[in-house]
Design a protein around this motif. Sequence first.
Motif, PDB file in Angstrom:
ATOM      1  N   ILE A  30       2.610  -1.866  15.237  1.00  0.00           N
ATOM      2  CA  ILE A  30       2.535  -1.870  16.707  1.00  0.00           C
ATOM      3  C   ILE A  30       1.227  -2.552  17.115  1.00  0.00           C
ATOM      4  O   ILE A  30       0.149  -2.166  16.664  1.00  0.00           O
ATOM      5  CB  ILE A  30       2.593  -0.420  17.261  1.00  0.00           C
ATOM      6  N   GLU A  31       1.371  -3.572  17.959  1.00  0.00           N
ATOM      7  CA  GLU A  31       0.194  -4.291  18.450  1.00  0.00           C
ATOM      8  C   GLU A  31      -0.607  -3.348  19.358  1.00  0.00           C
ATOM      9  O   GLU A  31      -0.017  -2.508  20.055  1.00  0.00           O
ATOM     10  CB  GLU A  31       0.734  -5.471  19.264  1.00  0.00           C
ATOM     11  N   THR A  32      -1.936  -3.498  19.377  1.00  0.00           N
ATOM     12  CA  THR A  32      -2.751  -2.629  20.227  1.00  0.00           C
ATOM     13  C   THR A  32      -3.747  -3.467  21.020  1.00  0.00           C
ATOM     14  O   THR A  32      -4.105  -4.573  20.598  1.00  0.00           O
ATOM     15  CB  THR A  32      -3.543  -1.596  19.382  1.00  0.00           C
ATOM     16  N   ALA A  33      -4.179  -2.912  22.157  1.00  0.00           N
ATOM     17  CA  ALA A  33      -5.181  -3.602  22.981  1.00  0.00           C
ATOM     18  C   ALA A  33      -5.913  -2.555  23.808  1.00  0.00           C
ATOM     19  O   ALA A  33      -5.473  -1.403  23.886  1.00  0.00           O
ATOM     20  CB  ALA A  33      -4.497  -4.612  23.906  1.00  0.00           C
ATOM     21  N   ALA A  34      -7.034  -2.966  24.406  1.00  0.00           N
ATOM     22  CA  ALA A  34      -7.813  -2.025  25.211  1.00  0.00           C
ATOM     23  C   ALA A  34      -8.409  -2.714  26.429  1.00  0.00           C
ATOM     24  O   ALA A  34      -8.636  -3.930  26.426  1.00  0.00           O
ATOM     25  CB  ALA A  34      -8.939  -1.418  24.369  1.00  0.00           C
TER      26      ALA A  34
END
Length: 391
Positions: free
Chosen positions: A75-79
């Motif tokens: 799962i790609e993640t970002a913030a």
Amino acid sequence: MPHNIAVLGSTGSIGTQTLDIINQFPDRFKAVVLAAGSNVDRLIEQARIHRPALAIIADENKYSTLREALEPLGIETAAGAKAMADAMERPDFDTVVTATVGYSGLLPTIRAIKAGKQIALANKETLVVAGELVTRLLRDSASTVIPVDSEHSAIYQCLQGEDPATVKKLIITASGGPFRTWTHEETARVTAAQALKHPRWQMGAKITIDSATMLNKAFEIIEARWLFDVAPEKIEAVVHPQSIVHSMVEFVDGAVKAQLGIPDMHLPIRYALGDASRLPSEERPLSLCDYANLTFEKPDSEKFPCLTLAPRALTDGGNTACIINAANEVAVAAFLKGQISFHGIYDVITDALSHIPFISSPTLDDYVATHNETIHYATDACNTIWLKDMR
Ligand code: NDP
Ligand code: MG
């Protein structure tokens, strides 16, 4: 083809109920993006169940926890806030549920409109802060909006099949909140714990306090003005403590249409996700015989002065409602921390209104600047009140 959905604010009250609906109709809906503020544990838990393509956390301090938990699952993640707004341009979803709280909903919603997404709009602050700009952008976009706010969903449902030119009045119902029967003197000493006990609805903390001050109803009048392109004088609020009639529309021939149901947000969320169609419910049905009385009364703006902020915002226009919203976000947070009184919320808003410069035709940059300036001003105002009270 299932609807691929981005849920902004997936860990909140509307967000988790949205995921209930997605669970209920796995062939119809799929969560492709999940985004939250700072509750990284709940976001990870939701991502493990729903397996979105992308999970975003606004609080950048929580990013490494999110990445370490979800990257092994592919799962790609970002913030960060920018990542949330940028994600609105992804081609792998068609519908976005805007369920973050407060001003944080504005920029992602604008990006979603520009990207032509279908929007299930829970974040009413988007239209409160910048309703004129947002509706202008909508007119030039392939994007559509279906409201999730229960009153606006009710009005939207009542308007189906009707000629907008025949609408005489929108009648927005209000529960009256926990202090409907209290005197102004009694509400002066209200605590955060008392204000957080809403008699009808289970909601996030901020909207629960807005319901207690009735600023929520003022916001809903502003939201209705922009959503339905109706003149402010044709929008009325009526207190209906049972919260069974979710709102009404009066037509020129005297007919009044209402939408009724139990107070449960699953219905308006399901209606918005299902493109205004009727999908089967899993909640208990409404049994009118359980309600001996459905009552209606005039709202009392002397007891709840925040109600006066709707006509003020709509008459003055420009960045007025943006100032009201930002000052309220600060004041509600200060009230919840015990820094200012319940009545102090209105005082902080009116103080900000008299200090922040008025802009008659704001651009997006003007709204952003007004918001930031007001947050700064109202924070100082709350600190001053707090320090004075401590002496
Ligand atoms: P909650 O406080 O329960 O949830 C808010 C959500 O927004 C959480 O997922 C939270 O994440 C996230 N969030 C908070 N701050 C930020 C931020 N700065 N950036 C990104 N995400 C953020 O609120 P509700 O679900 O009650 O309300 C959401 C919206 O829906 C509001 O605009 C409200 O007015 C509207 N609405 C709500 C109704 C209800 O019944 N709850 C009814 C009608 C409208 P985290 O938990 O991780 O901090
Ligand atoms: Mg509502």
